[in-house]
Structure formats: structure tokens, C-alpha cells
Design an enzyme around this catalytic site. Sequence first.
Site, PDB file in Angstrom:
ATOM      1  N   LYS A   1      -9.635  -9.755 -26.926  1.00 22.89           N
ATOM      2  CA  LYS A   1     -10.203 -10.198 -28.196  1.00 22.89           C
ATOM      3  C   LYS A   1      -9.872  -9.198 -29.301  1.00 22.89           C
ATOM      4  O   LYS A   1      -9.162  -9.521 -30.235  1.00 22.89           O
ATOM      5  CB  LYS A   1     -11.724 -10.379 -28.093  1.00 22.89           C
ATOM      6  CG  LYS A   1     -12.165 -11.718 -27.518  1.00 22.89           C
ATOM      7  CD  LYS A   1     -12.140 -11.791 -26.024  1.00 22.89           C
ATOM      8  CE  LYS A   1     -12.471 -13.149 -25.481  1.00 22.89           C
ATOM      9  NZ  LYS A   1     -13.551 -13.161 -24.521  1.00 22.89           N
TER      10      LYS A   1
ATOM     11  N   ASP B   1     -22.235  -6.170 -22.795  1.00 21.20           N
ATOM     12  CA  ASP B   1     -20.930  -6.855 -22.822  1.00 21.20           C
ATOM     13  C   ASP B   1     -20.502  -6.926 -24.284  1.00 21.20           C
ATOM     14  O   ASP B   1     -21.088  -7.660 -25.076  1.00 21.20           O
ATOM     15  CB  ASP B   1     -21.069  -8.262 -22.213  1.00 21.20           C
ATOM     16  CG  ASP B   1     -19.769  -9.065 -22.274  1.00 21.20           C
ATOM     17  OD1 ASP B   1     -18.774  -8.573 -22.839  1.00 21.20           O
ATOM     18  OD2 ASP B   1     -19.758 -10.195 -21.744  1.00 21.20           O
TER      19      ASP B   1
ATOM     20  N   TRP C   1     -22.084 -16.675 -22.358  1.00 17.56           N
ATOM     21  CA  TRP C   1     -21.606 -15.509 -21.600  1.00 17.56           C
ATOM     22  C   TRP C   1     -22.753 -14.811 -20.886  1.00 17.56           C
ATOM     23  O   TRP C   1     -22.597 -14.349 -19.754  1.00 17.56           O
ATOM     24  CB  TRP C   1     -20.807 -14.554 -22.488  1.00 17.56           C
ATOM     25  CG  TRP C   1     -19.480 -15.138 -22.856  1.00 17.56           C
ATOM     26  CD1 TRP C   1     -19.041 -15.468 -24.111  1.00 17.56           C
ATOM     27  CD2 TRP C   1     -18.407 -15.494 -21.964  1.00 17.56           C
ATOM     28  NE1 TRP C   1     -17.772 -16.011 -24.047  1.00 17.56           N
ATOM     29  CE2 TRP C   1     -17.364 -16.035 -22.749  1.00 17.56           C
ATOM     30  CE3 TRP C   1     -18.229 -15.423 -20.576  1.00 17.56           C
ATOM     31  CZ2 TRP C   1     -16.163 -16.501 -22.197  1.00 17.56           C
ATOM     32  CZ3 TRP C   1     -17.031 -15.882 -20.020  1.00 17.56           C
ATOM     33  CH2 TRP C   1     -16.018 -16.406 -20.829  1.00 17.56           C
TER      34      TRP C   1
END
Length: 372
Positions: free
Chosen positions: A208, A184, A102
Amino acid sequence: MSRVWNFSAGPAALPESVLRRAAEEMLDWQGKGLSVMEMSHRSPEYTAIFEKTRNDFRQLLSVPDSHEVLFMQGGAVGMNAIVPLNLLKGYEQAAFINTGAWSKKTIKEFSKYGLPRVVLENSNALGDTAAASYVPDCSSLLNRVNGQQMAYLHYCDNETISGVEFTGQIEAIARQFDCPVVSDMSSNILSKPLDVSKYGVIYGGAQKNVGPAGVTIVVIDKSLLNCALPICPSAFTFGTVAENGSMYNTPPTYSIYIAGLVFEWLIELGGVNWASRQADQKAGLLYSTIEQSSFYNCPVRKQDRSRMNVPFTLADDSLNAKFLGQAAERGLVQLKGHKSVGGMRASIYNAMPLEGVQALVAFMREFEQKEA
Ligand SMILES: *Cc1c(COP(=O)(O)O)cnc(C)c1O
């Protein structure tokens, strides 16, 4: 009807009580004769839902008055463009910590807008998959970032794919950087208490640990609301979204409503302190099962293991399909690891009860006894 134990990395399991409540309210929300999906985002009914959701989120993370909470769209991947467009005024570069897939994606997208400076990375991020994944030593970071004219320092607090999680290393030194810290937190937001005041921007896609896909939560220091490049689209300009109470354009109303039900559920259970204790218990059980066995292995360095995403491999890769098939027969689903890592990955966000992890561990022990 029997529900499975869903270990998906995202979109992920939601609390059953939240789904039941949403089902009850689907056709007729609180006697108003319509579904939340059908409400104008400007109606008094929806305004009440929205404000309670935002206030509950602020309460859960103890968001200080210095910070704004925005509900946006485009997901965390969208934020890879939205953040630079919003923070690059007067700058040409930003600093990045690269700890995995990511982070890498964020850095790549940034290069459309500015010069990414990778100030720290781990061997996993470098593509050395044989080496253990870990959080790199952050002691040299201040020296590498400060005095370099960086718009901000970006890092990913929990690498969802490789299962590497920071445990406060950046938060501890965040105020000592001469630029804001952007984090993030898509896959671990609301899993632990945070000192929000130390961050410039915290963001996360909802699917999530928060709710359904479609809404991105942004927590931003108000002093950063006026740093956008002129070409930044209005609907994605933090200042514009903030001025309009996240209603500059139509927000993802139903996703926000479900996120609100999740927040109520979490507050009732004891908030992020409860979530953190529960994460310790669940991750502890799973990792200790892996540790005690010579059949399962976790490639992540011990102190950097994610409490949300637990990657593990079997001693023999040719048993993977059998493992997944037998697990599914027991109602244990979505355990296949990301294609870049292989093996298995169990994602155990807030909505996964301890019972689900206990069921997984019991199956793993049995499978090992039969196959090892
Ligand atoms: C899932 C995830 C993303 C991507 O989120 P989208 O909603 O698909 O844009 C980005 N970062 C992290 C850490 C993630 O877990």
C-alpha cells in the site's frame, strides 16, 4: 508512454522516480554487472542495500532502540496467525477492537490459536452498513482490557475497505494498558509520525504505502521477542528472525530494495511530516468536493475519515459503470469500491501526487454537472 493515475487500494501506485531508478538499475546495479534480483542476500552489495533500507525506515518513523525492525513474508493476513503464535505464551486470550473487514479477519484467524475477546466495535463491523462508519468511543477500553489476562490488544489503525482511520486514540492511552498494543498499519504506515515506543507490535504489508507486495514490515518491542509458542514456525518466530537480522531464511530481496528506494524518496521530500501534510491536502480536497456536492456521498463519520482510502457513492448506483468508464478514459483508474461496500474508493497513498487528486476532483465535478 503515458502513465495513468492509479487509485488502487493495493498493490498501489509507486513514485514514478522510484520506478525510473529501478529501471535504470535493472540490468546492472551500480556497475556490478548484475540485477539486485540476482544478488545473494548475503553478498556485501545486498547487505549494504538492506542495511540502508532498514536504517532509513528507522529514521523515517524515529524507531527507538527499544524496538526491532523486521522484514518478513506472509503479508498482513499472514500476521493474523504469526502474531498469536508469537505472543500467546502463557496466555489463552487476546483483546480486539473490531472496526471493519480487516479487524474481522484478524479476529477470525485468532480463534484458531486462542479465545478472541472483542472489547469494542462499531456498527459497521457489526454488519449494519446503513449506519455511518466510525471509530468507536475508546474511553471505556482501559476498563475492558486491564485485569483480564489478555496477551495483547489488537486493532487496525486504518480500515482500508471502509475508509475508517484512528487518529491517535489508541496511541494516547497505549501505555496504560497492562498488555502490549498490536496495530495493523498496512494501509497507513509512513503517512504520519508515530510514537513507536508506545506499541508492542506495528506491522504492515508493503504493497500500500511502502513498496511492492512480498515484504511485511514488523516493528516490535524487544521485550516481546521471547513470547512465542513452541509450535511457531522458526521462519516466522520474531525472536529467531531478529537474531538473524531478518535473514534466517532468504528475504524478499527485490521488494526490500524497492522499499528502500521509496524510503530514500520520502526522506528527500521531508519524511512522514511531509507525508502527513500532503495527506491532509489531498484527502481534504477530495472530501470537501464530496461534501459540497449533493450527488456524491461519503458514508464515514467526518472525524474518522481515512486520509488514505476515500470511499464514496454516487446518488444513483446505476451510474457507477458510466462513472468508472469515463474516469478510465481520462486515465483515472482502479476507482471501483470494494464489493462489500459498493460505490467508489479512491486510495491516495503517499505516492499519489496532489495533481492526481486534482484530476480526479475535476472529473467528478464535470460528471456531476452532466449527470445530476
Ligand atoms: C491489505 C491489507 C491487509 C492484507 O494484506 P495482505 O498483504 O494481503 O496479507 C490486511 N490489513 C489491512 C489493513 C490491509 O489494508
